[in-house]
Write an enzyme that holds these catalytic residues in place. Sequence first.
Site, PDB file in Angstrom:
ATOM      1  N   ASN A 152       0.810  -1.224   0.000  1.00  0.00           N
ATOM      2  CA  ASN A 152       0.000   0.000   0.000  1.00  0.00           C
ATOM      3  C   ASN A 152       0.842   1.271   0.000  1.00  0.00           C
ATOM      4  O   ASN A 152       0.441   2.288  -0.557  1.00  0.00           O
ATOM      5  CB  ASN A 152      -0.989  -0.002   1.163  1.00  0.00           C
ATOM      6  CG  ASN A 152      -0.315  -0.101   2.509  1.00  0.00           C
ATOM      7  OD1 ASN A 152       0.704  -0.769   2.656  1.00  0.00           O
ATOM      8  ND2 ASN A 152      -0.882   0.550   3.509  1.00  0.00           N
ATOM      9  N   PRO A 176       9.706  -7.209  -0.620  1.00  0.00           N
ATOM     10  CA  PRO A 176       8.476  -6.448  -0.802  1.00  0.00           C
ATOM     11  C   PRO A 176       7.307  -7.385  -1.134  1.00  0.00           C
ATOM     12  O   PRO A 176       7.490  -8.571  -1.424  1.00  0.00           O
ATOM     13  CB  PRO A 176       8.777  -5.539  -1.994  1.00  0.00           C
ATOM     14  CG  PRO A 176      10.199  -5.813  -2.380  1.00  0.00           C
ATOM     15  CD  PRO A 176      10.578  -7.123  -1.783  1.00  0.00           C
ATOM     16  N   GLU A 247       4.388  -3.511  12.575  1.00  0.00           N
ATOM     17  CA  GLU A 247       3.231  -2.627  12.439  1.00  0.00           C
ATOM     18  C   GLU A 247       2.152  -3.435  11.743  1.00  0.00           C
ATOM     19  O   GLU A 247       2.265  -3.787  10.570  1.00  0.00           O
ATOM     20  CB  GLU A 247       3.563  -1.378  11.618  1.00  0.00           C
ATOM     21  CG  GLU A 247       2.384  -0.421  11.532  1.00  0.00           C
ATOM     22  CD  GLU A 247       2.401   0.454  10.302  1.00  0.00           C
ATOM     23  OE1 GLU A 247       1.308   0.708   9.760  1.00  0.00           O
ATOM     24  OE2 GLU A 247       3.486   0.865   9.879  1.00  0.00           O
ATOM     25  N   LEU A 248       1.100  -3.760  12.503  1.00  0.00           N
ATOM     26  CA  LEU A 248       0.064  -4.659  12.012  1.00  0.00           C
ATOM     27  C   LEU A 248      -1.230  -3.894  11.750  1.00  0.00           C
ATOM     28  O   LEU A 248      -1.292  -2.681  11.876  1.00  0.00           O
ATOM     29  CB  LEU A 248      -0.158  -5.790  13.020  1.00  0.00           C
ATOM     30  CG  LEU A 248       1.111  -6.539  13.448  1.00  0.00           C
ATOM     31  CD1 LEU A 248       0.784  -7.611  14.474  1.00  0.00           C
ATOM     32  CD2 LEU A 248       1.830  -7.137  12.252  1.00  0.00           C
ATOM     33  N   CYS A 281      -2.967   1.567   6.813  1.00  0.00           N
ATOM     34  CA  CYS A 281      -3.100   0.951   8.143  1.00  0.00           C
ATOM     35  C   CYS A 281      -3.776   1.892   9.137  1.00  0.00           C
ATOM     36  O   CYS A 281      -4.395   1.430  10.098  1.00  0.00           O
ATOM     37  CB  CYS A 281      -1.720   0.554   8.671  1.00  0.00           C
ATOM     38  SG  CYS A 281      -0.916  -0.747   7.704  1.00  0.00           S
ATOM     39  N   GLU A 378     -10.976  -4.582   9.793  1.00  0.00           N
ATOM     40  CA  GLU A 378     -10.314  -3.559   8.988  1.00  0.00           C
ATOM     41  C   GLU A 378     -10.697  -3.796   7.526  1.00  0.00           C
ATOM     42  O   GLU A 378     -10.326  -4.804   6.930  1.00  0.00           O
ATOM     43  CB  GLU A 378      -8.800  -3.652   9.168  1.00  0.00           C
ATOM     44  CG  GLU A 378      -8.024  -2.598   8.403  1.00  0.00           C
ATOM     45  CD  GLU A 378      -6.517  -2.740   8.596  1.00  0.00           C
ATOM     46  OE1 GLU A 378      -5.827  -1.718   8.481  1.00  0.00           O
ATOM     47  OE2 GLU A 378      -6.048  -3.872   8.848  1.00  0.00           O
TER      48      GLU A 378
END
Length: 479
Positions: A152, A176, A247-248, A281, A378
Amino acid sequence: MNDSMIEIRNYIDGAWRSSAETFTVLNPANRGQLARVAQATADDVDAAVVAADAAFQSWRRTTPFERAELLRGIADIVDRREGELALAVTREMGKTLAESSGEVQKLARAFRFYAEEAVRIMGEIVPNETLDVTSLVSYEPVGVVAAITPWNYPLELIGWKLCAALAAGATIVVKPSEYSTASAASLFECLEEAGVPAGVANLVYGRGIGPQLVAHPLVGKIAFTGSTQTGNRIARSVHHAIPLSMELGGSCPMIVTEHADVAKAAAGAARRGFRNAGQICIAVNRIYVHRSRYEEFLALLAAAVDELRVGDGAQQNVDMGPLANEEGQRKARAHVDDAVALGARVLTAERRVPDTGYFVAPTVLADCTPEMLVMREETFGPIVGVAPVDSLDEAIGLANRRDSGLAAYAYTENLRETHRLSALLDYGNVAINNPDPGIMNAPYGGRKGSGFGSEHGSEGLHGYLQIKHTRIHHGASGA
């Protein structure tokens, strides 16, 4: 970069490597074939980590000033190649060219920020009980970093890890997402042009290679940004004690109190809920509005979202591009269908979006309830659910969840409410009266189900350092 198929290779030990096996990347705006990418083999992954480990032995001995100069040189090249890098991002994941250019500019700023931080890695002298003993506390690089990044923000999220790792004196292997390959390759061309030594930064592509990378015995730290499910699998798979930063995901809430500037709140929700088609996120997913301001807020938000122009992000005068892949498109549509079936109102105007790619109409859902998917999961798409509340305490209670802790937003003009929101919202980042919870010189990270560790700021740099205490006896005799 033109519209023809491009070939993407791995970058290992300062050389570009092809592979017998490849996979294809599509342009999400038209499903056209964009790139053919070399699938890294197990031998490629091992070679990348071994090269990074060998390079670490000399890279760690460079001075912070040498590393800072190199980082500034990379930033200059990124600036010069902004147009190329931005177009690569837009073509492979769909965001508008304006947003992609902004991402490239922030990447260059990250290189410059960590160039400055590199020369500020300070130790300290700690007092002892006697004058003939001195304790030195120093910081040393962690070694080889395995970095796994999503699609993203394909450049920025590599950059946060790459810049901090190189500034600290660590080396890195980046994997990536398979959806974002061309921009990463262009970034590593910038590193090569700047003169980053062979093995210091390596790039491997492919499906299924993440577990091998994070489990490699020479890896000294894992840095991951992505879904909670994948992060949990990585954490469970680590068989030896090494540092992790993650970072989730998480469903980010917004609270609009009875004392809010409603126009400002609606503008903030439109920006943070629909920027990058909601594929962030820290995107606003669910909004809780005091009942006395509810209809006013809904009208303003729906009007703002209806003005968004949807289309191919590479075209001019487009505010929102497609989602990056078909899976995201299906999930976003499913969230809308679920909410409507359970009684939600669709406030935004019905519109046709291009059927050539993975487009979803930006949608505001009103009268949402906790059991609806849009309020529980989410979405990672241009869908926002809104619900009325009768008190600030009710809003905070709904906003706080055990599985979500990255970012929360609130709008109020009341100072007492401001401090209460700051104190009680259980999130790593809280933005009040603005839609931007992160800045480069302040720590950024989640808690609870949204991860641990920090990026940005000096804390981001220290995530790639380990502490050493050296206790020196310098008296004439004694133990």
